[in-house]
Design an enzyme around this catalytic site. Structure first.
Site, short mmCIF file in Angstrom:
data_model
loop_
_atom_site.label_atom_id
_atom_site.label_comp_id
_atom_site.label_asym_id
_atom_site.label_seq_id
_atom_site.Cartn_x
_atom_site.Cartn_y
_atom_site.Cartn_z
N SER A 1 0.78 -1.23 0.00
CA SER A 1 0.00 0.00 0.00
C SER A 1 0.82 1.29 0.00
CB SER A 1 -0.97 0.02 1.19
OG SER A 1 -0.27 0.22 2.39
N LYS B 1 0.26 4.42 6.64
CA LYS B 1 -0.42 5.24 5.63
C LYS B 1 0.06 6.68 5.72
CE LYS B 1 -3.24 1.80 4.65
NZ LYS B 1 -2.96 0.98 3.52
#
Length: 166
Positions: free
Chosen positions: A41, A84
Site C-alpha cells: 500500500s 499510511k
C-alpha cells in the site's frame, strides 16, 4: 558466606535486568521504535519488508501534519497496524476519488484524520473505512533503516495531495 554472596550477586543482576527492561519498554512505548512494514500500500515510498524508525512524540502532542506517514491501529482490525500517509486533517473535505466524473466529498470530523496509501490502486485506507480517529495513531514514520541502500529520512509528501482536498 559463599551462598550469601551468590544470592546478593544474583539479586543485583536481576535488578539490573529489570531496570534495563523497564527503560527499554518505556522508550519503545512512549518515545520511538522500529516497525517492519508489510504489504504494497505504501509503494514506492515504503516497500514490503522495509524497516522504518517511528517516533511517538508527534502523535502524543498532536504535531501530525498533512503529508506525514504514520503508523496507526487498523480501524477494521485492532490487532493489526497500518502504515499510511495523512491526506487530510479535521475540518477538511476530501474527495474519495479525484478521477471520477462525479466527485463525492467527505468531511473529516474533529479528532480524526484521513489516511491513504501512496499506492492508491492497491491500498485499503480511509477511502474504504472513512476518517480514522486520532487516538488510533501510534507514531510518525521519519527514517528508513532497511534496506541499507535506501537508508535515510523520508520526504514529507512525494505526491500532490492538494487535488484530494477541497
Amino acid at each position: 558466606m559463599v551462598l550469601k554472596r551468590i544470592v546478593w550477586k544474583t539479586l543485583g543482576i536481576c535488578r539490573y535486568v529489570i531496570q534495563c527492561g523497564c527503560i527499554a519498554h518505556c522508550t519503545l512505548e512512549y518515545v520511538a521504535d522500529f516497525v517492519f512494514c508489510f504489504g504494497p500500500s505504501m509503494q514506492p515510498t515504503i516497500l514490503s519488508k522495509d524497516v522504518v524508525f517511528t517516533e511517538h512524540l508527534s502523535t502524543r502532542f498532536q504535531w501530525i501534519q498533512k503529508g506525514d506517514i504514520v503508523i496507526a491501529k487498523s480501524p477494521t482490525n485492532h490487532e493489526e497496524f497500518v502504515c499510511k500517509r495523512v491526506i487530510a486533517m479535521a475540518g477538511d473535505e476530501v474527495c474519495r476519488d479525484p478521477t471520477a466524473w462525479r466527485k463525492s466529498y467527505e468531511y473529516v470530523p474533529l479528532g480524526h484524520v484521513w489516511l491513504e496509501g501512496d499506492n492508491t490502486v492497491n491500498s485499503t485506507d480511509s477511502r474504504k473505512y472513512g476518517p480514522v480517529p486520532y487516538a488510533l495513531l501510534r507514531g510518525k514514520v521519519f527514517f528508513k533503516i532497511w534496506p541499507l541502500n535506501d537508508l535515510g529520512f523520508l520526504k514529507s509528501c512525494p505526491q500532490d495531495i492538494s487535488k484530494k482536498i477541497r
